[in-house]
Design an enzyme around this catalytic site. Sequence first.
Site, PDB file in Angstrom:
ATOM      1  N   LYS A 293       0.697  -1.571  -0.362  1.00 28.40           N
ATOM      2  CA  LYS A 293       0.338  -0.258   0.051  1.00 28.40           C
ATOM      3  C   LYS A 293       1.122   1.367  -0.495  1.00 28.40           C
ATOM      4  CE  LYS A 293      -4.130  -1.801   0.394  1.00 28.40           C
ATOM      5  NZ  LYS A 293      -3.814  -3.040   0.872  1.00 28.40           N
TER       6      LYS A 293
ATOM      7  N   SER B 178       1.255  -9.963  -0.827  1.00 30.10           N
ATOM      8  CA  SER B 178       1.126  -8.510  -0.814  1.00 30.10           C
ATOM      9  C   SER B 178       1.851  -7.657   0.426  1.00 30.10           C
ATOM     10  CB  SER B 178      -0.366  -8.271  -1.303  1.00 30.10           C
ATOM     11  OG  SER B 178      -1.483  -8.940  -0.659  1.00 30.10           O
TER      12      SER B 178
ATOM     13  N   GLU C 116     -10.756   5.962   2.854  1.00 29.47           N
ATOM     14  CA  GLU C 116     -10.968   4.498   3.032  1.00 29.47           C
ATOM     15  C   GLU C 116      -9.895   3.791   3.728  1.00 29.47           C
ATOM     16  OE1 GLU C 116     -10.186   4.947   0.236  1.00 29.47           O
ATOM     17  OE2 GLU C 116      -9.730   3.173  -0.568  1.00 29.47           O
TER      18      GLU C 116
HETATM   19  C1  LIG Z   1      -5.114  -4.353   1.098  1.00 32.60           C
HETATM   20  C2  LIG Z   1      -4.757  -5.675   1.367  1.00 32.60           C
HETATM   21  C3  LIG Z   1      -4.644  -6.422  -0.004  1.00 32.60           C
HETATM   22  C4  LIG Z   1      -6.380  -5.816  -1.520  1.00 32.60           C
HETATM   23  O1  LIG Z   1      -6.089  -4.992  -1.716  1.00 32.60           O
HETATM   24  P1  LIG Z   1      -5.737  -4.979  -3.655  1.00 32.60           P
HETATM   25  O2  LIG Z   1      -5.867  -3.529  -3.649  1.00 32.60           O
HETATM   26  O3  LIG Z   1      -6.104  -6.047  -3.891  1.00 32.60           O
HETATM   27  O4  LIG Z   1      -4.217  -4.975  -3.102  1.00 32.60           O
HETATM   28  C5  LIG Z   1      -3.957  -7.266  -1.045  1.00 32.60           C
HETATM   29  N1  LIG Z   1      -2.722  -7.406   0.227  1.00 32.60           N
HETATM   30  C6  LIG Z   1      -2.796  -6.614   1.143  1.00 32.60           C
HETATM   31  C7  LIG Z   1      -1.604  -7.069   2.177  1.00 32.60           C
HETATM   32  C8  LIG Z   1      -3.923  -6.131   1.455  1.00 32.60           C
HETATM   33  O5  LIG Z   1      -2.825  -4.622   2.536  1.00 32.60           O
END
Ligand SMILES: *Cc1c(COP(=O)(O)O)cnc(C)c1O
Length: 433
Positions: free
Chosen positions: A102, A391, A124
């Site tokens: 993020k 992610s 948000e």
């Molecule tokens: C917010 C988040 C997601 C989902 O958001 P995307 O916009 O689909 O990437 C996925 N993994 C993590 C660790 C997140 O914090």
Amino acid sequence: MPAAPLSNVPDAAGRFGPFGGRYVPETLVAALDQLASEYQRAANDPHFHAELDHLLKSFVGRPTPLYRAEGLTRLARQHAPPNHGATIWLKREDLAHTGAHKINNTMGQALLARRMAKKRVIAETGAGQHGVATATAAAHFGLECDIYMGAEDARRQRLNVVRMKLLGARVIEVHSGLRTLKDATNEAMRDWMASVESTHYILGSVVGPHPFPRIVRDFQAVIGREARGQCMDTLGSLPECVVACVGGGSNAAGIFHAFIEDSEVTLVGVEAGGRGAEPGEHAAPLTYGSPGILHGSLSYVLQDHNGQTADVHSCSAGLDYPGVGPEHAYWKDAGRVRYTTATDEQALHAFQQCCKVEGIIPALETAHAISEALSVAAAAPREHNIVVCLSGRGDKDVDEAARLIATTAMNDAPRLPVDSPIPRGLDHPRQSE
Ligand SMILES: *Cc1c(COP(=O)(O)O)cnc(C)c1O
């Protein structure tokens, strides 16, 4: 007729094929136009790129490593036919500052806010990761910061609420609707309509009206650029497959973008299959939804036959959203990306496996991608390479995971020891495929 390159989107109106665009009240049009033209100027300004690159390196900790996951690879090989079981690699966004991808987007958008001389940012947040990343960027740049968060998410992600407050943000809990991400997004948009003069809205994923899907994708594309270069350096070739989880779709869009024109690279997006295929039990608009308008753009949406947005469920707050970015809708209809689901149970199983065999606690969101990657790897030839976008880290999820592992709902299904076979046979393709 030669096909236009898939990467040559969106057009000037923010369209990805028929998807995307801008379906917003009149009050927001001027702010979105200002943002689009400021972004265009920034994108053409070498100083902007130099400053962002410097921040990504010195503050965010980029480049993140591409890590060879021996434990997950071994696990996939245990259940693979002879000469099968591809090597799994993890693109370690969990090692970026604040623990997820993020921050790549929030640092970029905070720089844009500064260029537009806006002194306040709002956002948000679902899992709280985007709220933390926004509050971090705001603290770095000295911006005032208000974060909208569903009350249910605030309960599930208490630690992130504390982090945001420590970083100087105000956290506004939203009690409408299901009290999750969609409701928080509605409130943030309402705030922005009344405050556009002084406020920039840092949208957290590749969703919303033009130009947000493009801006967020561009800021997240650093993930794929790095991963592609790291594959060329380490493997001497491209990977055969790239897998990412899809909530709004920003980490997936970010890692996919660098590979979109490489038709030999299979791209797989994994949505939240929740408790099953029935309405309200999942959060998988690309798998079970239909085209519709949500939060200012046209994309796949979970909706009933009257066009009312459906309720959603996922064990992971970051995937618990009924919409998805318009570029994913475009890739789906073009057949470029395969979209599938992992259920809560499959994700929770992969979560435990990754912890145990890799020494990495992944986010529950990410665990959906790991689950799919394990079955793709088991079915692929041994010499293939699969890159998973890791992610984010799962520290935020340990309480919720412990609760889920202990609940009766989860115990109804046969419980599997962590190193037992992956609970989806190669010979039983899943419903959504
Ligand atoms: C917010 C988040 C997601 C989902 O958001 P995307 O916009 O689909 O990437 C996925 N993994 C993590 C660790 C997140 O914090």
